[in-house]
Write a protein that holds these residues in place. Structure first.
Motif, short mmCIF file in Angstrom:
data_model
loop_
_atom_site.label_atom_id
_atom_site.label_comp_id
_atom_site.label_asym_id
_atom_site.label_seq_id
_atom_site.Cartn_x
_atom_site.Cartn_y
_atom_site.Cartn_z
N ASP A 92 17.18 -47.93 -71.92
CA ASP A 92 15.94 -47.28 -71.46
C ASP A 92 15.30 -46.51 -72.60
O ASP A 92 15.99 -45.99 -73.48
N ASN A 93 14.00 -46.44 -72.56
CA ASN A 93 13.24 -45.64 -73.51
C ASN A 93 12.70 -44.42 -72.77
O ASN A 93 12.17 -44.54 -71.68
N THR A 94 12.85 -43.25 -73.37
CA THR A 94 12.28 -42.03 -72.81
C THR A 94 11.62 -41.26 -73.93
O THR A 94 11.93 -41.45 -75.10
N GLY A 95 10.71 -40.41 -73.57
CA GLY A 95 10.06 -39.60 -74.59
C GLY A 95 8.85 -38.89 -74.02
O GLY A 95 8.73 -38.72 -72.81
N GLY A 96 7.98 -38.52 -74.90
CA GLY A 96 6.77 -37.83 -74.51
C GLY A 96 5.60 -38.29 -75.33
O GLY A 96 5.76 -39.00 -76.33
N GLY A 97 4.44 -37.91 -74.90
CA GLY A 97 3.23 -38.28 -75.61
C GLY A 97 2.06 -37.47 -75.10
O GLY A 97 2.23 -36.56 -74.29
N GLN A 98 0.90 -37.85 -75.56
CA GLN A 98 -0.32 -37.19 -75.13
C GLN A 98 -1.43 -38.22 -75.12
O GLN A 98 -1.50 -39.09 -75.98
N ASP A 99 -2.28 -38.15 -74.11
CA ASP A 99 -3.47 -38.99 -74.05
C ASP A 99 -4.63 -38.13 -73.57
O ASP A 99 -4.50 -36.89 -73.55
N GLY A 100 -5.71 -38.72 -73.18
CA GLY A 100 -6.88 -37.97 -72.74
C GLY A 100 -6.66 -37.13 -71.50
O GLY A 100 -7.46 -36.26 -71.18
N CYS A 101 -5.55 -37.36 -70.79
CA CYS A 101 -5.24 -36.60 -69.58
C CYS A 101 -4.31 -35.42 -69.86
O CYS A 101 -4.06 -34.61 -68.98
N GLY A 102 -3.74 -35.36 -71.05
CA GLY A 102 -2.84 -34.26 -71.39
C GLY A 102 -1.49 -34.75 -71.86
O GLY A 102 -1.30 -35.93 -72.17
N SER A 103 -0.52 -33.85 -71.89
CA SER A 103 0.84 -34.16 -72.33
C SER A 103 1.63 -34.75 -71.17
O SER A 103 1.45 -34.35 -70.02
N TYR A 104 2.54 -35.69 -71.49
CA TYR A 104 3.35 -36.33 -70.45
C TYR A 104 4.75 -36.65 -70.97
O TYR A 104 4.98 -36.71 -72.17
N LEU A 105 5.65 -36.85 -70.02
CA LEU A 105 6.97 -37.42 -70.28
C LEU A 105 6.95 -38.82 -69.72
O LEU A 105 6.32 -39.08 -68.69
N TYR A 106 7.66 -39.75 -70.37
CA TYR A 106 7.70 -41.11 -69.85
C TYR A 106 9.11 -41.63 -69.82
O TYR A 106 10.00 -41.16 -70.52
N ARG A 107 9.33 -42.61 -68.97
CA ARG A 107 10.55 -43.41 -68.92
C ARG A 107 10.11 -44.85 -68.83
O ARG A 107 9.23 -45.20 -68.07
N GLN A 108 10.76 -45.70 -69.63
CA GLN A 108 10.42 -47.11 -69.67
C GLN A 108 11.69 -47.94 -69.50
O GLN A 108 12.71 -47.67 -70.11
N VAL A 109 11.60 -48.95 -68.65
CA VAL A 109 12.68 -49.91 -68.41
C VAL A 109 12.26 -51.22 -69.05
O VAL A 109 11.12 -51.65 -68.90
N VAL A 110 13.19 -51.87 -69.75
CA VAL A 110 12.89 -53.13 -70.43
C VAL A 110 14.00 -54.15 -70.12
O VAL A 110 15.18 -53.83 -70.19
N VAL A 111 13.59 -55.38 -69.76
CA VAL A 111 14.52 -56.48 -69.53
C VAL A 111 14.06 -57.65 -70.40
O VAL A 111 12.95 -58.14 -70.25
N ASP A 112 14.94 -58.09 -71.32
CA ASP A 112 14.61 -59.19 -72.22
C ASP A 112 14.68 -60.52 -71.47
O ASP A 112 15.44 -60.66 -70.51
N ASN A 113 13.92 -61.50 -71.91
CA ASN A 113 13.90 -62.85 -71.32
C ASN A 113 13.63 -62.82 -69.82
O ASN A 113 14.35 -63.42 -69.02
N ALA A 114 12.60 -62.10 -69.43
CA ALA A 114 12.24 -61.96 -68.01
C ALA A 114 10.72 -61.85 -67.89
O ALA A 114 10.02 -61.58 -68.86
N THR A 115 10.24 -62.04 -66.68
CA THR A 115 8.81 -61.92 -66.39
C THR A 115 8.62 -60.81 -65.36
O THR A 115 9.20 -60.85 -64.27
N ALA A 116 7.81 -59.83 -65.71
CA ALA A 116 7.53 -58.71 -64.80
C ALA A 116 6.72 -59.18 -63.61
O ALA A 116 5.74 -59.91 -63.77
#
Length: 144
Positions: free
Chosen positions: A92-116
């Motif tokens: 899993d990927n986790t972290g933080g960032g900022q965009d036009g809406c403000g600061s955020y925390l994120y979590r990302q799930v990734v599965v290789d060789n798959a279709t979302a």
């Protein structure tokens, strides 16, 4: 010919987990139509806490991401990715960032060789929000 299996991958989110809250009897699951490959407008948990979703493909990998904005860290308990294929889950990927809406925390799930094929977010009140590209209610978010 083998048919790919439809799967769902759930990820618990320890940095936003709120313990001790039971889901109320009124908890519900709703499915919304939202396209792949596009960061959503802001959705709201209750009346205050904004979040965004993002899911789709990155080369041969399926991914799903939830962004929770500052001050709303404890509103969701898990998120997951719906996908087809016999993929391998990556860290899993986790972290933080900022965009036009403000600061955020994120979590990302990734599965290789798959279709979302969609994603979901579970909230502390027991509600689940599912996002799929071709089925469900229209979304009602807002710009920042």
């Amino acid at each position: 010919m083998r048919r790919p299996l439809a799967r769902a991958l759930m990820v618990l989110t320890p940095f936003v987990l709120v313990a001790g809250l039971a889901a109320p009897a009124s908890a519900d699951t709703r499915t919304f139509r939202y396209p792949k490959q596009r960061v959503s407008e802001q959705f709201r948990f209750g009346n205050a806490c904004p979040y965004k979703i993002f899911y789709g493909q990155f080369n041969t990998a399926a991914f799903a991401e939830v962004r929770v904005y500052t001050g709303c860290g404890g509103v969701y308990t898990s998120m997951g990715l719906y996908y087809t294929g016999n993929g391998r889950r990556l860290p899993d990927n986790t972290g933080g960032g900022q965009d036009g809406c403000g600061s955020y925390l994120y979590r990302q799930v990734v599965v290789d060789n798959a279709t979302a094929t969609g994603m979901y977010v579970d909230f502390v009140n027991g509600n689940r929000r599912i996002f799929r590209p071709n089925t469900g209610e229209p979304t009602s978010g807002r710009a920042c």
